[in-house]
Design a protein around this motif. Structure first.
Motif: not given
Length: 687
Positions: A133-157
C-alpha cells in the motif's frame, strides 16, 4: 379409524403448504444427529472466537451546543450563532465523525504508528493486509479503522452530543475520546478565526477598491463644477450665482423704491418751481446756504427799516441796503434753481442705477438657469460619490469590527463531561453471543438438514440400505426413503433431488428397461397396510412418468379409503369406475387430472358390492385393454387383500410395497401374486 386417517391425509394434501410440523419432526428424528453436530460445532467455534476476540473498552464524553454569545464588545460576529435544532445537531455529529477531524486526532496522538489502527505495524500475518500500500492508502486505512470505533449521537431532545470511542486499552479509549471533543471545540474557534481572517482580507481589498472609486467620484464632481463654473458658498447651501442673484434682486428693489421717492420729490419740486414758489421747496428751505441767505435777508431788511426811519429812503445807506437785498434775492433764486436741478439729477442717477441693476439681474438669471441645468448632472455625480463614500465608510467600520475578533471569539460548543477511563469492557458481549450461538447453531443445523433433504442425501448409513436386499427371493427394485411421510409424493415435483424422488425415478428406469417406451403397460402396486406407503409409491410412479412426458392414468382400487386419489386432488365426486364399466358414464367424465402433474386419476364413487367379481368381469378386461392402447402406463393401487390376486392377473408387473424387516411376509406375498404363470414381481422397500 383407517378412513379417518385417510381423510386427515387427504386434508394435508389440500393445505398447499410445502413443509409442515410433521415433516420437521420427522426430519429431526431422522437427521437429528446432523443438527446436533452442526449446533455443537457452531457453539464450539463461537467459544474459540470469543476466547481469541480481544476486548474493547468504550469511553464517552458529552459536548453541548451552546448558542450564547460574548456581549462584551457588543459587535456583530463574522459567523452567525450556531442553531440548536435537530438538523443542526445532526450536522455537528457529521463534523465530529468526519475524516478531517479524525485525521487531526490521529496526527496529534500519533495513532498512525499504533498497530491497533495500522495493520502494517501489526505482527504476522496481519501485516500482510497492508503490504504494497502507498502511504496515502495506509493513511486512509488508519482513518477508516479510527472511524469504525468512533460513534456520536444526540442525547434525546437536548442539544448535547455524546461522543464514544472504543479501543483495546481503556486509558487509550478515554484519551482518544477527549482528544476528539477537544479537536472539535478547537475546530469551531479555528473556523471563526479563519472566517474573520478571510473576511478581513476581503474587506481590505474591497476598501482599497472603494477608496479609489470614492476619490475618482469626488474628482469627477470637482472637475464638473470647475468646467461649468458651479461654485457654492462657504456653507454649501447656495451657489454664488444664486446668492448674487438674491443680492442684486434686493438692491434692485431698494433702487426702484429710491427712484420712486426721488421721482416724486422731483415732480413736487418742479411744480413749485414752475408756480414761482421755489422758496417753498423743502429742500430749499432745509439748505444751509438758503438758511444763511435768509438770515442775511432778514438782517438787511431790518437794517433797511432802521435806515429808512433814521435817514430816509434816499440815503446812500438805504440805497446800499436795497442793492444788498436785491443781490440776496438773486442768490436765493439761484440757490433754489440749483437745488431743483440737483433733484432732477438725483432722479436721473436713480433711474440709471435701476437700469444697471436690472441688467445685472438679467445676466445673473441667465447664468443661474445655465447652472441649474448643469446641476442636474452634478447631483447625479454627487449622489454616486456620496454612495461610494458611504459604502467605503461602512466597510471601514466593519473592518474595524472584524479585526482582532479571534481574541474574544468563543466556541459555540463546550465540553460538559470529559471521558473517564472505563472500568469494564464494552465489547464483545461474550455472554450474549454465547447464548445466541446455541439457537443459531440449532437453526443452522436444521437448515443443513433441510438442504441435505432437498439434495437427496439419505440419513440411513449405506450398510443399513444394502442389508435387507440379501433376504428376499424376488428382486428388490428399490429402497424408497421418506415414503411414509404424508406428502412424500409431492417431492417428485417440488424436490426432485430428494431421496424419495431419486428412488422413484430409479424404479421407473428399471421398469423402463432402458427403452423408449415402458415394457409393462399395467403396473399393480400393493401393500399389506396403508401405513407402509404403497399409495405414495403409486402416486410417485404416476407423477414421475407424467414428468417424463408419458400418458399415465392411476386407478385407485382402495375403494374404502382412496389415499392415492386424494393425494392427487381427486375425491369421490370424480369417481366413476363402476359407471364407466356399466356404460352409464363416459370415461372422460370419470377421470380427474392430478393437481401437481399431467397424470390422470380415477376411483369409484362408492365401494362395489362384490369387489372380487369386479376384477374378473369381462368389462374390466376390455376397459384395461382400452387403457393399454391409449396410455403409456396404467398404475393400479390396491391393498394386499382378497382381490389382489385377481388384480395381479390383469397387470403386467406387480410391485409389493413393504417396510424393511418383513422379508418373509414380502416373499410369501410375492410368490402368491406371481402365480403359476410366474408374473414379474418386484419388491419396493419403504422407510
Amino acid at each position: 379409524m383407517v378412513q379417518a386417517d385417510a381423510v386427515a391425509h387427504r386434508s394435508d394434501f389440500y393445505t398447499g403448504r410445502p413443509f409442515g410440523f410433521g415433516d420437521i419432526a420427522r426430519l429431526l428424528r431422522e437427521r437429528g444427529r446432523i443438527v446436533c453436530l452442526v449446533a455443537f460445532g457452531v457453539v464450539a467455534l463461537t467459544i474459540i472466537v470469543l476466547l481469541i476476540w480481544p476486548s474493547r473498552y468504550s469511553s464517552t464524553a458529552v459536548v453541548m451546543l451552546d448558542p450564547r454569545k460574548n456581549n462584551i464588545t457588543g459587535r456583530s460576529e463574522v459567523l452567525s450563532e450556531l442553531p440548536t435544532d435537530a438538523s443542526s445537531v445532526q450536522n455537528q455529529i457529521q463534523i465530529i465523525t468526519s475524516r478531517d477531524l479524525a485525521a487531526q486526532v490521529i496526527q496529534r496522538l500519533g495513532l498512525a504508528d499504533d498497530k491497533e489502527f495500522n495493520s502494517t505495524r501489526a505482527s504476522f500475518p496481519f501485516n500482510l493486509l497492508g503490504a504494497g500500500l502507498t502511504p496515502e492508502e495506509q493513511h486512509s486505512m488508519v482513518v477508516d479503522s479510527f472511524l469504525k470505533r468512533l460513534t456520536a449521537e444526540a442525547e434525546g431532545l437536548s442539544s448535547a452530543v455524546s461522543v464514544s470511542f472504543a479501543a483495546q486499552d481503556p486509558e487509550k479509549s478515554a484519551r482518544i475520546t477527549n482528544a476528539v471533543v477537544d479537536a472539535y471545540v478547537r475546530s469551531q474557534v479555528q473556523q471563526k478565526a479563519d472566517a474573520a481572517e478571510s473576511t478581513t482580507a476581503w474587506l481590505n481589498a474591497r476598501i482599497r477598491e472603494l477608496s479609489k472609486q470614492a476619490q475618482a467620484a469626488d474628482a469627477a464632481v470637482q472637475s464638473y463644477k470647475a468646467a461649468n463654473d458651479l461654485n457654492d458658498s462657504g456653507q454649501g447651501t447656495q451657489s454664488l450665482v444664486d446668492q448674487q442673484l438674491g443680492a442684486i434682486n434686493t438692491q434692485l428693489v431698494q433702487a426702484r423704491a429710491d427712484l420712486a421717492e426721488k421721482q416724486a420729490t422731483y415732480e413736487h419740486v418742479a411744480g413749485l418751481v414752475k408756480a414761482g414758489h421755489a422758496a417753498d421747496v423743502s429742500q430749499v428751505v432745509a439748505s444751509p446756504l438758503m438758511v444763511q441767505l435768509r438770515q442775511q435777508q432778514a438782517d438787511a431788511i431790518r437794517n433797511e427799516a432802521d435806515l429808512d426811519s433814521r435817514y430816509g429812503p434816499k440815503h446812500p445807506k438805504s440805497v446800499a441796503i436795497e442793492s444788498q437785498l436785491r443781490d440776496l434775492d438773486g442768490k436765493v433764486e439761484q440757490e433754489a434753481e440749483r437745488i431743483a436741478g440737483s433733484v432732477a439729477n438725483d432722479v436721473a442717477v436713480a433711474r440709471a442705477q435701476v437700469q444697471s441693476l436690472e441688467g445685472s439681474l438679467g445676466n445673473a438669471r441667465a447664468q443661474s438657469n445655465k447652472q441649474n441645468f448643469a446641476r442636474v448632472k452634478l447631483k447625479a455625480l454627487e449622489a454616486g460619490a456620496a454612495s461610494t463614500r458611504s459604502m467605503y465608510e461602512s466597510f471601514v467600520t466593519r473592518l474595524r469590527e472584524a479585526q482582532d475578533q479571534d481574541a474574544v471569539d468563543t466556541p459555540d460548543a463546550r465540553i460538559i463531561s470529559h471521558a473517564t477511563v472505563p472500568a469494564r469492557s464494552s465489547s464483545p458481549p461474550r455472554l450474549i453471543i454465547f447464548c445466541a450461538s446455541i439457537p443459531a447453531g440449532l437453526l443452522l443445523g436444521l437448515l443443513c438438514a433441510l438442504a441435505m433433504e432437498r439434495m437427496g442425501y439419505e440419513a440411513t448409513p449405506p450398510a443399513r440400505k444394502r442389508e435387507p436386499a440379501r433376504n428376499y427371493t424376488v428382486p428388490v427394485l428399490g429402497i424408497v426413503p421418506d415414503a411414509l411421510a404424508p406428502r412424500a409424493a409431492d417431492q417428485i415435483v417440488s424436490m426432485r433431488a430428494s431421496g424419495f424422488a431419486q428412488a422413484i425415478f430409479a424404479i421407473v428406469r428399471r421398469l423402463d428397461n432402458s427403452r423408449a417406451e415402458l415394457t409393462p403397460r399395467v403396473v399393480f402396486v400393493t401393500g399389506f397396510t396403508r401405513q407402509e406407503g404403497h399409495a405414495n409409491i403409486a402416486v410417485g410412479l404416476a407423477r414421475a412418468l407424467a414428468l417424463l412426458k408419458r400418458k399415465v392414468i392411476l386407478i385407485d382400487a382402495d375403494f374404502a379409503a382412496p389415499q392415492a386419489a386424494w393425494a392427487m386432488g381427486a375425491d369421490r365426486n370424480h369417481g366413476g369406475l363402476l359407471e364407466v364399466l356399466s356404460g352409464a358414464r363416459p370415461l372422460a367424465d370419470a377421470v380427474a387430472r392430478d393437481t401437481r402433474s399431467n397424470a390422470l386419476v380415477m376411483t369409484s364413487a362408492s365401494p362395489p358390492q362384490n369387489p372380487s367379481a369386479l376384477w374378473v368381469a369381462e368389462q374390466m378386461r376390455v376397459f384395461l385393454e382400452h387403457l393399454r392402447k391409449t396410455c403409456d402406463l396404467v398404475v393400479i393401487d390396491a391393498p394386499a387383500n382378497s382381490e389382489a390376486p385377481a388384480i395381479a392377473r390383469l397387470a403386467d408387473v406387480v410391485l409389493v410395497v413393504g417396510t424393511a424387516g418383513g422379508s418373509a411376509r414380502l416373499n410369501d406375498a410375492a410368490a402368491a401374486l406371481a402365480g403359476p404363470g410366474r408374473l414379474p414381481v418386484g419388491i419396493v422397500l419403504t422407510r
